[in-house]
Design an enzyme around this catalytic site. Structure first.
Site, PDB file in Angstrom:
ATOM      1  N   ARG A   1      16.815  -2.063  -2.695  1.00  0.00           N
ATOM      2  CA  ARG A   1      15.351  -2.056  -3.269  1.00  0.00           C
ATOM      3  C   ARG A   1      15.498  -2.407  -4.741  1.00  0.00           C
ATOM      4  O   ARG A   1      16.728  -2.338  -5.385  1.00  0.00           O
ATOM      5  CB  ARG A   1      14.599  -1.224  -2.733  1.00  0.00           C
ATOM      6  CG  ARG A   1      14.355  -0.305  -1.549  1.00  0.00           C
ATOM      7  CD  ARG A   1      13.389  -1.357  -0.953  1.00  0.00           C
ATOM      8  NE  ARG A   1      13.177  -1.208   0.536  1.00  0.00           N
ATOM      9  CZ  ARG A   1      13.875  -1.665   1.539  1.00  0.00           C
ATOM     10  NH1 ARG A   1      14.599  -2.880   1.132  1.00  0.00           N
ATOM     11  NH2 ARG A   1      13.400  -1.371   2.537  1.00  0.00           N
TER      12      ARG A   1
ATOM     13  N   LYS B   1       0.916   7.856   3.479  1.00  0.00           N
ATOM     14  CA  LYS B   1       0.603   6.566   3.524  1.00  0.00           C
ATOM     15  C   LYS B   1      -0.110   6.415   5.231  1.00  0.00           C
ATOM     16  O   LYS B   1      -0.413   5.075   5.533  1.00  0.00           O
ATOM     17  CB  LYS B   1       1.798   5.432   3.615  1.00  0.00           C
ATOM     18  CG  LYS B   1       2.680   5.704   2.083  1.00  0.00           C
ATOM     19  CD  LYS B   1       3.858   4.909   2.354  1.00  0.00           C
ATOM     20  CE  LYS B   1       4.606   5.378   1.041  1.00  0.00           C
ATOM     21  NZ  LYS B   1       5.946   4.643   1.120  1.00  0.00           N
TER      22      LYS B   1
ATOM     23  N   PRO C   1       0.767  -1.222  -0.036  1.00  0.00           N
ATOM     24  CA  PRO C   1       0.040  -0.267   0.074  1.00  0.00           C
ATOM     25  C   PRO C   1       0.834   1.436   0.012  1.00  0.00           C
ATOM     26  O   PRO C   1       1.747   1.435   1.150  1.00  0.00           O
ATOM     27  CB  PRO C   1      -0.772  -0.180   1.359  1.00  0.00           C
ATOM     28  CG  PRO C   1      -0.229  -1.147   2.150  1.00  0.00           C
ATOM     29  CD  PRO C   1       0.609  -1.993   1.228  1.00  0.00           C
ATOM     30  N   GLU C   2       0.775   2.048  -1.247  1.00  0.00           N
ATOM     31  CA  GLU C   2       1.414   3.433  -0.964  1.00  0.00           C
ATOM     32  C   GLU C   2       0.014   4.501  -1.030  1.00  0.00           C
ATOM     33  O   GLU C   2      -1.132   3.914  -0.604  1.00  0.00           O
ATOM     34  CB  GLU C   2       2.201   3.567  -2.208  1.00  0.00           C
ATOM     35  CG  GLU C   2       3.311   2.486  -2.381  1.00  0.00           C
ATOM     36  CD  GLU C   2       4.086   2.607  -3.640  1.00  0.00           C
ATOM     37  OE1 GLU C   2       4.212   3.839  -4.263  1.00  0.00           O
ATOM     38  OE2 GLU C   2       4.781   1.811  -3.921  1.00  0.00           O
TER      39      GLU C   2
END
Length: 281
Positions: free
Chosen positions: A269, A61, A2-3
DNA sequence: CGGAGCTCCTGGGGGC
DNA sequence: TGCCCCCAGGAGCTCC
């Protein structure tokens, strides 16, 4: 994952179920979910029980349920979900916290990877409005009226820090995570490893515009999900992978020029980009 | 004090 | 077929 768009989707979906409802009871099934709460599980339960919820709010967020002078602040982390259920429905094994409302429904917080967190905290002044205390150090997101687009672009230009790292810096601009960072950089035709000092202010501003556009489109589609972990409040999954240009599309053609998308490790990442449209210079 | 890197966590999936 | 290891990453924390 979730962003901002996913959290906004959750907020909108949640609002009609919780606004103006009272919290009649609270169950904490995993103490880790309330690890930020001063006083632990007991204080969390005591502070939330009996409160009336106003309209859910969000910055970046972070999502929160205003309760009087306080707020139940929620961060979904990597895999957090909020669902509306009837009490008779069986608990999913990943259920961490359950709120019973005076409507008879339950709000259930589920979280497989347990990066998510909840706490009841005081609201503190923030410009003309108020935000939960743990949200006060987070920058405004690109959809807030007070978002200073040029000011943020100037700060980006002033720093000898890679553009992608800056997009992910929640104290600079909030709401952007790994997926939308990659998508925004592709849209703006910029390589994420390029430094802010090597990027003109107007170019940095254009990148912020791209981030806002990409997220606005995702909000219109009701959020994005890629691994099945993100779910809307009613339990249905938002799955819009086909709308992504680069994220998770390594080896597949760039939608603009056809060059195979590259995946590299950056900041521990994964980063996805078109090696032609987004040259490292 | 700004910036960079580490850490938490779990289930799915790939490799053998 | 079964087991083990790796991988995903938001953000708080620590260290330089």
């Amino acid at each position: 994952m979730p962003e901002l768009p996913e959290v906004e989707s959750v907020r909108v979906g949640l609002a009609p179920w919780v606004s103006d409802r009272h919290i009649d009871a609270v169950r904490v099934l995993a103490a880790r979910a309330v690890r930020d709460q001063i006083g632990g599980v007991e204080q969390f339960r005591a502070a939330a029980t009996g409160r009336r919820i106003a309209t859910p709010a969000r910055r970046g967020k972070f999502l929160w349920l205003p309760v009087g002078e306080d707020a139940v602040v929620i961060h979904l982390g990597m895999s957090g979900q909020l669902r509306i259920n009837e009490p008779a429905e069986p608990l999913h094994p990943h259920t961490r916290v359950v709120f019973r409302l005076d409507s008879g429904n339950e709000v259930r917080f589920l979280d497989q990877r347990q990066f998510g967190r909840l706490a009841v905290v005081p609201l503190v002044p923030d410009g003309a409005s108020r935000v939960p205390q743990p949200v006060a150090h987070i920058a405004r997101d690109p959809f807030e009226p007070g978002f200073d687009r040029l000011g943020v672009a100037r700060r980006m230009h002033a720093r000898r820090v890679a553009l992608k790292r800056q997009l992910l810096d929640q104290t600079l601009v909030s709401g952007i995570g790994n997926i939308y960072a990659d998508e925004a950089l592709w849209r703006a035709r910029l390589n994420g490893e390029r430094l802010g000092v090597d990027t003109p202010v107007r170019t940095a501003a254009r990148l912020l515009d791209a981030a806002r556009e990409v997220m606005a489109e995702a909000i219109d589609r009701g959020g994005t999900s890629f691994d099945g972990l993100y779910v809307h409040v009613n339990g249905s999954s938002g799955y819009f992978e086909r709308d992504l240009a680069v994220y998770g599309r390594q080896g597949r053609p760039c939608p603009r020029c056809g060059t195979p998308i590259v995946r590299e490790t950056f900041m521990n990442r994964s980063s996805h980009f078109c090696p032609v449209c987004q040259r490292k210079r």
